[in-house]
Design an enzyme around this catalytic site. Structure first.
Site, PDB file in Angstrom:
ATOM      1  N   GLU A  81      -2.411  10.154 -13.674  1.00  0.00           N
ATOM      2  CA  GLU A  81      -1.559   8.962 -13.814  1.00  0.00           C
ATOM      3  C   GLU A  81      -2.363   7.828 -14.437  1.00  0.00           C
ATOM      4  O   GLU A  81      -3.451   7.503 -13.971  1.00  0.00           O
ATOM      5  CB  GLU A  81      -1.006   8.567 -12.431  1.00  0.00           C
ATOM      6  CG  GLU A  81      -0.252   7.257 -12.371  1.00  0.00           C
ATOM      7  CD  GLU A  81       0.909   7.152 -13.359  1.00  0.00           C
ATOM      8  OE1 GLU A  81       1.798   8.017 -13.348  1.00  0.00           O
ATOM      9  OE2 GLU A  81       0.915   6.191 -14.155  1.00  0.00           O
ATOM     10  N   ASP A 130       7.501   9.523 -20.625  1.00  0.00           N
ATOM     11  CA  ASP A 130       8.012   8.470 -21.511  1.00  0.00           C
ATOM     12  C   ASP A 130       8.516   9.120 -22.803  1.00  0.00           C
ATOM     13  O   ASP A 130       7.772   9.854 -23.455  1.00  0.00           O
ATOM     14  CB  ASP A 130       6.905   7.457 -21.820  1.00  0.00           C
ATOM     15  CG  ASP A 130       6.426   6.746 -20.554  1.00  0.00           C
ATOM     16  OD1 ASP A 130       7.270   6.495 -19.671  1.00  0.00           O
ATOM     17  OD2 ASP A 130       5.223   6.471 -20.440  1.00  0.00           O
ATOM     18  N   THR A 205      12.560  13.220  -8.365  1.00  0.00           N
ATOM     19  CA  THR A 205      11.548  12.168  -8.550  1.00  0.00           C
ATOM     20  C   THR A 205      12.253  10.810  -8.485  1.00  0.00           C
ATOM     21  O   THR A 205      13.482  10.736  -8.498  1.00  0.00           O
ATOM     22  CB  THR A 205      10.855  12.309  -9.919  1.00  0.00           C
ATOM     23  OG1 THR A 205      11.754  11.844 -10.933  1.00  0.00           O
ATOM     24  CG2 THR A 205      10.440  13.734 -10.212  1.00  0.00           C
ATOM     25  N   PHE A 207      12.367   8.477 -10.873  1.00  0.00           N
ATOM     26  CA  PHE A 207      13.136   8.256 -12.108  1.00  0.00           C
ATOM     27  C   PHE A 207      14.377   9.143 -12.142  1.00  0.00           C
ATOM     28  O   PHE A 207      15.427   8.739 -12.624  1.00  0.00           O
ATOM     29  CB  PHE A 207      12.261   8.517 -13.347  1.00  0.00           C
ATOM     30  CG  PHE A 207      11.520   7.290 -13.799  1.00  0.00           C
ATOM     31  CD1 PHE A 207      10.457   6.790 -13.059  1.00  0.00           C
ATOM     32  CD2 PHE A 207      11.879   6.613 -14.948  1.00  0.00           C
ATOM     33  CE1 PHE A 207       9.775   5.646 -13.461  1.00  0.00           C
ATOM     34  CE2 PHE A 207      11.213   5.463 -15.365  1.00  0.00           C
ATOM     35  CZ  PHE A 207      10.144   4.979 -14.609  1.00  0.00           C
TER      36      PHE A 207
HETATM   37  C1  SAM Z   1       8.836   7.425 -16.963  1.00  0.00           C
HETATM   38  S1  SAM Z   1       7.607   7.459 -15.741  1.00  0.00           S
HETATM   39  C2  SAM Z   1       8.082   8.868 -14.737  1.00  0.00           C
HETATM   40  C3  SAM Z   1       7.403   8.856 -13.392  1.00  0.00           C
HETATM   41  C4  SAM Z   1       7.714  10.057 -12.488  1.00  0.00           C
HETATM   42  N1  SAM Z   1       7.310  11.301 -13.110  1.00  0.00           N
HETATM   43  C5  SAM Z   1       9.172  10.107 -12.125  1.00  0.00           C
HETATM   44  O1  SAM Z   1       9.867  11.005 -12.644  1.00  0.00           O
HETATM   45  O2  SAM Z   1       9.614   9.281 -11.318  1.00  0.00           O
HETATM   46  C6  SAM Z   1       6.228   8.092 -16.651  1.00  0.00           C
HETATM   47  C7  SAM Z   1       4.909   8.003 -15.885  1.00  0.00           C
HETATM   48  O3  SAM Z   1       3.901   8.644 -16.657  1.00  0.00           O
HETATM   49  C8  SAM Z   1       2.739   7.814 -16.718  1.00  0.00           C
HETATM   50  N2  SAM Z   1       2.097   8.153 -17.988  1.00  0.00           N
HETATM   51  C9  SAM Z   1       2.559   7.889 -19.228  1.00  0.00           C
HETATM   52  N3  SAM Z   1       1.753   8.430 -20.166  1.00  0.00           N
HETATM   53  C10 SAM Z   1       0.749   9.057 -19.481  1.00  0.00           C
HETATM   54  C11 SAM Z   1      -0.394   9.786 -19.873  1.00  0.00           C
HETATM   55  N4  SAM Z   1      -0.665   9.999 -21.152  1.00  0.00           N
HETATM   56  N5  SAM Z   1      -1.198  10.282 -18.911  1.00  0.00           N
HETATM   57  C12 SAM Z   1      -0.920  10.070 -17.595  1.00  0.00           C
HETATM   58  N6  SAM Z   1       0.142   9.372 -17.165  1.00  0.00           N
HETATM   59  C13 SAM Z   1       0.971   8.884 -18.093  1.00  0.00           C
HETATM   60  C14 SAM Z   1       3.266   6.396 -16.621  1.00  0.00           C
HETATM   61  O4  SAM Z   1       2.301   5.488 -16.161  1.00  0.00           O
HETATM   62  C15 SAM Z   1       4.417   6.571 -15.636  1.00  0.00           C
HETATM   63  O5  SAM Z   1       3.990   6.460 -14.308  1.00  0.00           O
END
Ligand code: SAM
Length: 228
Positions: A81, A130, A205, A207
């Site tokens: 993360e 994302d 999750t 999200f």
């Molecule tokens: C849209 S959120 C989804 C969070 C969770 N998986 C959910 O479904 O509730 C995307 C998460 O991925 C993390 N993130 C984005 N790019 C990343 C990367 N390259 N490596 C690790 N974490 C990343 C962000 O900080 C964020 O917490």
């Protein structure tokens, strides 16, 4: 300190940086783009008592990773993360539940190949990454063909890649790429998780709950790594 308008300001520091650093028994936090040998050694030591290791990429607030770790205490669950606050909160919540097999690497998940040997992971979860929807941002997507190759290499035979997203275009693009990779076989697939047979075993999750409440359909696939 005084700025050019004569007002006072303090240098802002993310309080979670220090909190993350105080949790070296659970969080490995990178200060530069790549891990040092000491970072890799630290993670190796933390997960050494476990013969099975699963990873989650971008666990966010951690609900899914925590639930997995609670259900299967004999395996290690490692989240990658980027964000300090989310890394810390995940570990804090896990500790409150007495969970001992959850760890977080506070770093870009693209560094995973520097932490793990080939064929060493039993499963990798990617939930609602994302989407970088705008055309010129698509290159930032974590599930791009070269990283999918890395994940395939890190998975043990019979290990799986599990992917959920509300973003249909990102889902179809990834499905097409994975479908062409000879060592992956898609064994579960739905474009409407909540109307599918897979909902029973599903752990939602944060999200996912949000998107579901907005009436969005959840896409899901699981690909398994084949032997030679
Ligand atoms: C849209 S959120 C989804 C969070 C969770 N998986 C959910 O479904 O509730 C995307 C998460 O991925 C993390 N993130 C984005 N790019 C990343 C990367 N390259 N490596 C690790 N974490 C990343 C962000 O900080 C964020 O917490």
């Amino acid at each position: 300190m005084t700025d050019s308008f004569g007002s006072h300001f303090r240098t802002w520091k993310n309080q979670y940086i220090d909190l993350v650093e105080s949790k070296t028994d659970k969080i490995i936090s990178l200060v530069t783009e790549h891990p040092t040998p000491a970072h890799c050694e630290s993670l190796k030591k933390l997960i050494a008592p476990f013969s099975t290791v699963f990873c989650e990429i971008g666990p966010g607030s951690g609900g899914h990773l925590i639930e997995l770790a609670a259900r299967n205490p004999t395996a290690a669950y490692v989240g990658f993360e980027l964000r300090f606050k989310r890394a810390f909160k995940t570990v804090q919540k896990a500790e409150k539940r007495g969970i001992k097999n959850l760890f977080v690497v506070r770093a870009n998940a693209l560094t995973m190949k520097e932490f793990f040997a080939p064929a060493s992971l039993a499963g990798v979860y990617v939930n609602f990454p994302d989407p970088w929807s705008k055309k010129h941002w698509k290159k930032n997507r974590i599930l791009n063909p070269s990283f999918l190759e890395v994940l395939q290499e890190l998975l043990a035979v019979d290990g799986f890649l599990s992917y959920k997203t509300d973003h249909l275009e990102y889902f179809e693009e990834t499905l097409e790429t994975v479908g062409k990779m000879p060592r992956f076989s898609i064994r579960k697939l739905t474009k409407d998780l909540y109307a599918s047979e897979f909902v029973e075993a599903n752990i939602p999750t944060e999200f996912e709950n949000l998107f579901k409440s907005q009436g969005l359909k959840i896409n899901f696939f699981e690909a398994v790594k084949l032997g030679n």
